[in-house]
Design a protein around this motif. Structure first.
Motif, mmCIF file in Angstrom:
data_model
loop_
_atom_site.group_PDB
_atom_site.id
_atom_site.type_symbol
_atom_site.label_atom_id
_atom_site.label_comp_id
_atom_site.label_asym_id
_atom_site.label_seq_id
_atom_site.Cartn_x
_atom_site.Cartn_y
_atom_site.Cartn_z
ATOM 1 N N PRO A 290 -39.733 -35.101 -26.377
ATOM 2 C CA PRO A 290 -40.441 -35.414 -27.632
ATOM 3 C C PRO A 290 -40.279 -34.307 -28.674
ATOM 4 O O PRO A 290 -40.353 -33.122 -28.359
ATOM 5 N N LEU A 291 -40.055 -34.747 -29.906
ATOM 6 C CA LEU A 291 -39.907 -33.810 -31.015
ATOM 7 C C LEU A 291 -41.197 -33.814 -31.825
ATOM 8 O O LEU A 291 -41.494 -34.759 -32.544
ATOM 9 N N ARG A 292 -42.003 -32.777 -31.686
ATOM 10 C CA ARG A 292 -43.238 -32.648 -32.446
ATOM 11 C C ARG A 292 -43.416 -31.192 -32.854
ATOM 12 O O ARG A 292 -42.830 -30.291 -32.252
ATOM 13 N N TYR A 293 -44.264 -30.990 -33.866
ATOM 14 C CA TYR A 293 -44.383 -29.655 -34.448
ATOM 15 C C TYR A 293 -44.857 -28.628 -33.428
ATOM 16 O O TYR A 293 -45.769 -28.867 -32.641
ATOM 17 N N ASP A 294 -44.207 -27.486 -33.478
ATOM 18 C CA ASP A 294 -44.589 -26.332 -32.679
ATOM 19 C C ASP A 294 -44.291 -25.105 -33.538
ATOM 20 O O ASP A 294 -43.234 -25.048 -34.184
ATOM 21 N N PRO A 295 -45.197 -24.112 -33.589
ATOM 22 C CA PRO A 295 -44.918 -22.904 -34.382
ATOM 23 C C PRO A 295 -43.588 -22.251 -34.022
ATOM 24 O O PRO A 295 -42.973 -21.572 -34.855
ATOM 25 N N LEU A 296 -43.135 -22.488 -32.803
ATOM 26 C CA LEU A 296 -41.887 -21.878 -32.375
ATOM 27 C C LEU A 296 -40.675 -22.428 -33.117
ATOM 28 O O LEU A 296 -39.602 -21.811 -33.114
ATOM 29 N N TYR A 297 -40.809 -23.610 -33.767
ATOM 30 C CA TYR A 297 -39.669 -24.171 -34.485
ATOM 31 C C TYR A 297 -39.264 -23.310 -35.681
ATOM 32 O O TYR A 297 -38.117 -23.392 -36.130
ATOM 33 N N TRP A 298 -40.192 -22.489 -36.185
ATOM 34 C CA TRP A 298 -39.798 -21.565 -37.248
ATOM 35 C C TRP A 298 -38.746 -20.584 -36.735
ATOM 36 O O TRP A 298 -37.933 -20.067 -37.508
ATOM 37 N N GLY A 299 -38.775 -20.338 -35.413
ATOM 38 C CA GLY A 299 -37.778 -19.469 -34.810
ATOM 39 C C GLY A 299 -36.390 -20.074 -34.791
ATOM 40 O O GLY A 299 -35.407 -19.378 -34.540
ATOM 41 N N ALA A 300 -36.289 -21.395 -35.061
ATOM 42 C CA ALA A 300 -34.991 -22.041 -35.188
ATOM 43 C C ALA A 300 -34.541 -22.109 -36.647
ATOM 44 O O ALA A 300 -33.344 -22.164 -36.934
ATOM 45 N N VAL A 301 -35.502 -22.106 -37.580
ATOM 46 C CA VAL A 301 -35.164 -22.132 -39.006
ATOM 47 C C VAL A 301 -34.567 -20.784 -39.428
ATOM 48 O O VAL A 301 -33.562 -20.730 -40.145
ATOM 49 N N PHE A 302 -35.180 -19.707 -38.965
ATOM 50 C CA PHE A 302 -34.736 -18.368 -39.351
ATOM 51 C C PHE A 302 -33.248 -18.116 -39.075
ATOM 52 O O PHE A 302 -32.531 -17.632 -39.964
ATOM 53 N N PRO A 303 -32.726 -18.427 -37.876
ATOM 54 C CA PRO A 303 -31.307 -18.157 -37.628
ATOM 55 C C PRO A 303 -30.365 -18.913 -38.567
ATOM 56 O O PRO A 303 -29.311 -18.387 -38.938
ATOM 57 N N LEU A 304 -30.738 -20.135 -38.967
ATOM 58 C CA LEU A 304 -29.884 -20.903 -39.868
ATOM 59 C C LEU A 304 -29.787 -20.221 -41.233
ATOM 60 O O LEU A 304 -28.695 -20.081 -41.798
ATOM 61 N N GLY A 305 -30.934 -19.800 -41.772
ATOM 62 C CA GLY A 305 -30.914 -19.082 -43.040
ATOM 63 C C GLY A 305 -30.214 -17.747 -42.927
ATOM 64 O O GLY A 305 -29.467 -17.341 -43.828
ATOM 65 N N MET A 306 -30.447 -17.053 -41.822
ATOM 66 C CA MET A 306 -29.843 -15.739 -41.635
ATOM 67 C C MET A 306 -28.326 -15.841 -41.484
ATOM 68 O O MET A 306 -27.586 -14.980 -41.976
ATOM 69 N N TYR A 307 -27.839 -16.893 -40.832
ATOM 70 C CA TYR A 307 -26.388 -17.056 -40.688
ATOM 71 C C TYR A 307 -25.737 -17.241 -42.056
ATOM 72 O O TYR A 307 -24.660 -16.697 -42.327
ATOM 73 N N SER A 308 -26.415 -17.991 -42.937
ATOM 74 C CA SER A 308 -25.893 -18.168 -44.295
ATOM 75 C C SER A 308 -25.857 -16.838 -45.046
ATOM 76 O O SER A 308 -24.842 -16.480 -45.657
ATOM 77 N N ALA A 309 -26.960 -16.094 -44.979
ATOM 78 C CA ALA A 309 -27.032 -14.805 -45.676
ATOM 79 C C ALA A 309 -26.004 -13.824 -45.118
ATOM 80 O O ALA A 309 -25.325 -13.109 -45.874
ATOM 81 N N ALA A 310 -25.889 -13.784 -43.789
ATOM 82 C CA ALA A 310 -24.968 -12.847 -43.151
ATOM 83 C C ALA A 310 -23.520 -13.164 -43.511
ATOM 84 O O ALA A 310 -22.724 -12.257 -43.805
ATOM 85 N N THR A 311 -23.167 -14.449 -43.493
ATOM 86 C CA THR A 311 -21.793 -14.836 -43.816
ATOM 87 C C THR A 311 -21.474 -14.521 -45.277
ATOM 88 O O THR A 311 -20.377 -14.056 -45.606
ATOM 89 N N HIS A 312 -22.446 -14.769 -46.149
ATOM 90 C CA HIS A 312 -22.258 -14.463 -47.570
ATOM 91 C C HIS A 312 -21.993 -12.968 -47.777
ATOM 92 O O HIS A 312 -21.060 -12.582 -48.500
ATOM 93 N N GLU A 313 -22.808 -12.118 -47.155
ATOM 94 C CA GLU A 313 -22.656 -10.675 -47.335
ATOM 95 C C GLU A 313 -21.394 -10.146 -46.662
ATOM 96 O O GLU A 313 -20.729 -9.252 -47.189
#
Length: 353
Positions: A290-313
């Motif tokens: 089941p896919l339902r909200y968990d505070p831990l899902y923010w831990g999956a959002v961060f790597p996606l944004g960070m990969y974009s920032a890291a690749t850009h830099e």
């Protein structure tokens, strides 16, 4: 969360005290995620989005600190229990990373360098306190779980916290006069190197747990995306050190090393992306978890944004123009993931009320 009784794991959500007692140690992951998506949006010229998320992130950080202090005051036993827990304890490192990421926002947005320095100092103090408290507690505790029940990708938050200090220090160094510029760059270099070493130690255990123990859908928690995120933020820190090299002779001497390891970190993080996607399909489609909200899902959002920032830099630091298409794609994915997590949070709060 293993090792807790059912009542301990699931306090009554209809009472404010119970909700406060059950506050996740990894709650500051939403500050990490919001901060990096804001910074990445800024890199790509989405200033209105970037500033809106910056303001929201300040509010999130303040609210979470108030809740955390109240939790320590009212439920100190629960807090101590979390610090001494193999699965929940590493979540406290989101406090360090979230504070450092917010400091990076203050720096990049030219909002307030004094505020950025204060946040950097606070993050460094938290890093020292949590590093030696958590790992000492886990070392000396008498009853320990087996490897398959005591480790997950969340342990790599310790690496992210370390590298977040390297990133903030490198950003501050570029805006500081001498001799502070040298000292901040040396601190950033030291944290970058230690973060890389820590990743090697922890990833060896996590990969061993992956491949030699039974792996159920419930075991694939969202923080496993930190496998990639820890390498992405290491790439970002390395790229910033490369850019700062002309202002620090010791960085200039290490340039081949810095460039080689920065690409190594990026390549390692990139390798994880297809693997994590395949495992996500296995978890949610094949096993119908089941896919339902968990505070831990923010831990999956961060790597996606960070990969974009890291690749850009990295593209900018090493002049790898052929990779220019990657960062905007992952920014779009990170924005979609952030919006999904935020909607899930809003619905969760409304249900509790």
């Amino acid at each position: 969360m293993r090792g807790y009784s059912c009542a301990h794991m699931h306090p009554d959500p209809h009472t404010p005290a119970a909700g406060l007692a059950g506050l996740s140690p990894a709650s500051f992951a939403m500050v990490m995620a919001t901060g990096i998506v804001s910074l990445t949006a800024r890199m790509h010229g989405l200033d209105s989005v970037a500033h809106a998320l910056f303001g929201l992130n300040i509010a999130m950080w303040v609210v979470l600190w108030v809740l955390s202090v109240l939790r320590i005051a009212r439920h100190s036993r629960r807090v101590l229990g979390d610090l001494n827990d193999h699965l929940r304890g590493p979540g406290f490192f989101t406090t360090v990373a979230g504070t450092a990421v917010l400091g990076s926002q203050f720096t990049v947005f030219d909002a307030s360098l004094p505020a950025a320095r204060v946040l950097g100092g606070l993050a460094a103090l938290l890093w020292v306190a949590l590093t030696y408290t958590i790992f000492t507690a886990l070392t000396i505790k008498e009853d320990k779980p087996t490897l398959d029940k005591g480790i997950n990708g969340g342990w790599l938050l310790a690496v992210v916290a370390t590298q977040s200090l390297a990133v903030l220090s490198a950003l501050l160094a570029a805006r500081a006069p001498q001799p502070w510029r040298l000292e901040l760059n040396f601190f950033a270099l030291s944290m970058w190197l230690w973060g890389g070493m820590l990743y090697i130690w922890m990833m060896s255990l996590i990969f061993y747990r992956y491949t030699f123990f039974r792996f159920a859908p419930g075991d694939l928690t969202p923080p496993y995306w930190i496998n990639m995120g820890a390498m992405a933020i290491s790439t970002l820190a390395g790229s910033l050190l490369i850019v700062n090299a002309p202002d620090a002779p010791f960085l200039q001497a290490l340039l081949p090393f810095l460039k080689g390891f920065t690409v190594l970190y990026w390549a390692t993080g990139t390798w994880w992306i297809p693997m994590l996607l395949v495992l996500a399909v296995w978890r949610y489609v094949y096993k119908r978890f089941p896919l339902r909200y968990d505070p831990l899902y923010w831990g999956a959002v961060f790597p996606l944004g960070m990969y974009s920032a890291a690749t850009h830099e990295m593209t900018r630091a090493l002049q790898l123009d052929f990779l220019g298409f990657v960062a905007p794609v992952f920014l779009a994915v990170a924005l979609a993931a952030w919006l999904a997590a935020f909607v899930g949070l809003a619905r969760h709060v409304l249900r509790l009320r």
